[in-house]
Write a protein that holds these residues in place. Structure first.
Motif, PDB file in Angstrom:
ATOM      1  N   ASP A  33       2.991  -5.461 -12.509  1.00  0.00           N
ATOM      2  CA  ASP A  33       2.071  -5.850 -11.268  1.00  0.00           C
ATOM      3  C   ASP A  33       0.353  -5.188 -11.506  1.00  0.00           C
ATOM      4  O   ASP A  33      -0.358  -5.390 -10.508  1.00  0.00           O
ATOM      5  N   ALA A  56      -1.450  -6.746  -8.663  1.00  0.00           N
ATOM      6  CA  ALA A  56      -0.586  -7.985  -7.954  1.00  0.00           C
ATOM      7  C   ALA A  56       0.227  -7.441  -6.853  1.00  0.00           C
ATOM      8  O   ALA A  56       0.949  -6.588  -7.285  1.00  0.00           O
ATOM      9  N   SER A 102      -3.570  -7.583  -1.371  1.00  0.00           N
ATOM     10  CA  SER A 102      -4.870  -7.910  -1.805  1.00  0.00           C
ATOM     11  C   SER A 102      -5.629  -7.068  -1.379  1.00  0.00           C
ATOM     12  O   SER A 102      -7.095  -7.000  -1.560  1.00  0.00           O
ATOM     13  N   SER A 127      -7.774  -7.381  -6.468  1.00  0.00           N
ATOM     14  CA  SER A 127      -6.376  -7.155  -5.949  1.00  0.00           C
ATOM     15  C   SER A 127      -5.901  -8.482  -5.143  1.00  0.00           C
ATOM     16  O   SER A 127      -6.901  -9.099  -4.772  1.00  0.00           O
ATOM     17  N   THR A 128      -4.776  -9.081  -5.441  1.00  0.00           N
ATOM     18  CA  THR A 128      -4.024 -10.226  -4.604  1.00  0.00           C
ATOM     19  C   THR A 128      -2.959  -9.790  -4.095  1.00  0.00           C
ATOM     20  O   THR A 128      -1.972  -9.103  -4.934  1.00  0.00           O
ATOM     21  N   ILE A 174      -1.094 -11.015 -13.820  1.00  0.00           N
ATOM     22  CA  ILE A 174      -1.836 -11.107 -12.639  1.00  0.00           C
ATOM     23  C   ILE A 174      -1.247 -12.065 -11.573  1.00  0.00           C
ATOM     24  O   ILE A 174      -1.899 -12.135 -10.437  1.00  0.00           O
ATOM     25  N   THR A 190       1.073 -14.062  -8.829  1.00  0.00           N
ATOM     26  CA  THR A 190       2.013 -13.636  -7.629  1.00  0.00           C
ATOM     27  C   THR A 190       3.021 -14.768  -7.416  1.00  0.00           C
ATOM     28  O   THR A 190       3.936 -14.976  -7.978  1.00  0.00           O
ATOM     29  N   LYS A 229      -5.144 -16.901 -12.124  1.00  0.00           N
ATOM     30  CA  LYS A 229      -3.906 -17.047 -11.143  1.00  0.00           C
ATOM     31  C   LYS A 229      -4.566 -17.669 -10.096  1.00  0.00           C
ATOM     32  O   LYS A 229      -5.681 -17.627  -9.582  1.00  0.00           O
TER      33      LYS A 229
END
Lengths: 408, 408
Positions: free
Chosen positions: B37, B82, B85, B119-120, B154, B156, B182
């Motif tokens: 991740d 990942a 966020s 970041s997600t 990357i 999710t 992504k």
């Protein structure tokens, strides 16, 4: 009507009779269905009228004509066709509306411009003139009917009949205000255009009546959303028969004008909220309150952005205290906002403040609030005094089923 | 990853290596999951950078910092987290990003401003610094990996890894452009922020690189929509390592600049369409073409209004040739339009023209087009030369399931 919305009130309210207003219904057979689909409401001579209409530029002939007709200020009858919106039907659609106006005007001995016509249903099919003519003929001579029967007859995909009323003291008279409305998507242009009709026996000059309706609409019909779509046919008409015998109101300064306005505003708000309670697939009624915006209009735009966000609406459907989606919606609204001053509330519970989750945030009471049917979302922007409240419903599998499977 | 979107391509494409770009992945354990991740992409000294970022005012620290960093024009590494966020986490979130930048900068011996972080994932939970530190440490020394592995890492809620490539002749060199992306809601702010990264071995000055990215974004990443929502973290970065050895490009007039731009635009468009093809719950890929508007920008707004209409999107899901909903969407867009000049097309079939259905309209070929996976909707406003194309997907039960049930 299909299965009743879980958010519907227990029963249709007992609406008062409004002197000078007579309701009749008939079968025009606009669709292959076994129900009345044509409503005829006769209004006493001297009735004044006001109207607000969709801003959709692809509006129907009914809307185009109605917008002109309200300038005349006088209304003698209302015809509502259910099952065919007559929108996007060009000159043929316009001819159909003009034929109805002529037929009713001849019956009443008045001008065609005093006959208001609305239609709701499928787009792109001209209203069949022969069915309309026979339906109108039947309605003109039908026995008077109840408010509830009229409210049912103007409905299409609605799952319950919607009505509301209030009264006011104007001078030495008590005047009544009663209204009916239909609509179950904010609109679905096939069958769920929003149509609202409010009637009062007060005597009110057309200009003041229009001012009252425009003002009442801002915080009611213009403060609700089901799916962010805007119908080609949305219409709200307000008729004042003058039969109560009050000294006619012509100005906001006249005694009783404020009281009458308050009653009209209450009826408009009740009717608007009933439309949301019948939102397609709705399982939750959602109130969105925005405060601390730089202006009321800015607050309204932020509130509508929250209320229209599919991600916020699906989170509520899932009873998920997902306040991050509210933050996202505030941020995308295009209005002044400062992430680090933002506060978010679910029900009475503050969940985030000053740009981050509240210290010791306890999700349990928030989750309990979300289990209910009436959900309140609050967002304070911390910038100014602007505030607004709007109402919507959640986005569920029911909405998809109704709208993906509607025609087929 | 959950079950693969029906609109996904058969396989991940064979992307060329880009000289000066090394990919590594690791497990930071941001969530309770058994997968990598954290993605670390190292860039050769001399790499220039350009970026476009979300306009959401509630953006994350990553976006705030990234927007500043691209002004420096130089990039040495990219870290993508990942599962979290880090948005709406205040100063704590910002500290976490600064710690990652410092750690990588020390490893590479460069300035922290040359380390880009994205970041997600879930909003409102500060990125855990210890997990990030250990994850970064592992990634810095991991073995290089494939493009596909990086594209998967990357992701999710994405149901398939997304990549695209193109090449161009610049001077006497062939340069390569490769990208990964992504995102599966346009964004869902929990887990589906759109993040795109494009790499080229061409040598390009930062100002020209930024101009190319901004231009390419307009018709690609800014021309797609899944649910009309706008993430707090959306980011597209373009890195140029200069390893191809071409004479550095500094102006649109330089030989090869147009060719490189065309390759970048192609990769951006391919990546953007892949995001739509992984739209949450999508079963149809929809292209909306608007022509005849008063300007390109007006056409774009009308096209996005059609593409974002829940009623249009559910009709397509239901394979319903319900062109009235397209009329409705055109009319509500708030742009110049004339109902009686409007023409609507599904696939190659004209369904309505000059304000009413076409004579002898035959629904059969239209219905056949709607049974396919790739749907084209056309609207000609008949007013001017403005045109725009946008892409979206349909709105299905799958979208509701993913978003109503996501956290719970």
């Amino acid at each position: 009507m299909t299965s009743r919305s879980p958010l519907a009130p227990a029963a249709f309210p007992a609406l008062p009779d409004i002197a000078g207003v007579t309701r009749r219904i008939a079968r025009a057979h606009y669709k292959e269905w076994d129900r009345c689909d044509l409503t005829y409401i006769e209004l006493a001579p001297g009735t004044t009228v006001a109207g607000v209409f969709t801003r959709n530029v692809c509006c129907s002939s009914e809307v185009e004509l109605g917008r002109e007709q309200v300038k005349g200020g006088s209304g003698r009858a209302l015809i509502v066709n259910a099952g065919n919106s007559n929108a996007f039907t060009g000159y043929r659609g316009r001819e159909a509306v003009e034929a109805i106006r002529a037929q009713v005007a001849e019956h009443l001995g008045c001008a065609p411009g005093e006959i208001f016509v609305s239609s709701t249903g499928v787009i792109g099919v001209p209203l069949p003139k022969d069915k309309a003519r026979e339906g109108v003929a039947a309605a003109l001579t039908a026995a008077p009917c109840s408010w509830e029967a009229a409210a049912e007859t103007i409905g299409t995909t609605d799952t319950f009949a919607k009505g509301a009323h209030a009264s006011a003291i104007v001078g030495d008279r008590t005047v009544e205000v009663a209204g009916i409305v239909k609509g179950s998507g904010m609109i679905a242009p096939d069958m769920a255009t929003m149509l609202g009709y409010i009637f009062t026996d007060a005597a009110v000059a057309p200009a003041l009546l229009q001012a009252m309706l425009t003002k009442a609409t801002a915080g009611s019909f213009n403060a609700i959303t089901v799916d962010s779509d805007t119908s080609t046919s949305d219409t709200v008409l307000l008729f004042a028969t003058g039969q109560a015998g009050n000294v006619p109101l012509a100005s906001w300064d006249d005694a009783g004008a404020d009281a009458l306005y308050a009653a009209i505003e209450q009826v408009a708000l009740d009717l608007a909220q009933l439309v949301v309670r019948d939102g397609e697939g709705a399982s939750k009624f959602i109130e969105v309150q925005v405060s601390g915006a730089v202006s009321d209009e800015s607050a309204r735009r932020v509130a509508l952005t929250i209320a229209n966000s599919p991600l916020v609406k699906t989170a509520i459907a899932g009873e998920d205290a997902n306040w991050g989606r509210v933050v996202m919606a505030v941020g995308k609204a295009g209005e002044p906002a400062d992430r680090d001053r933002l506060a978010i509330r679910f029900g009475d519970h503050m969940v985030a403040k000053d740009g981050l989750p509240v210290e010791g945030y306890d999700e349990a009471p928030v989750a309990a609030h979300l289990k209910g049917q009436d959900i309140r979302i609050g967002a304070d922007l911390g910038l100014g005094d602007g505030r607004a409240t709007v109402w919507t419903c959640d986005l569920t599998h029911g909405y998809i089923s109704i709208n993906a499977d509607y025609r087929s």
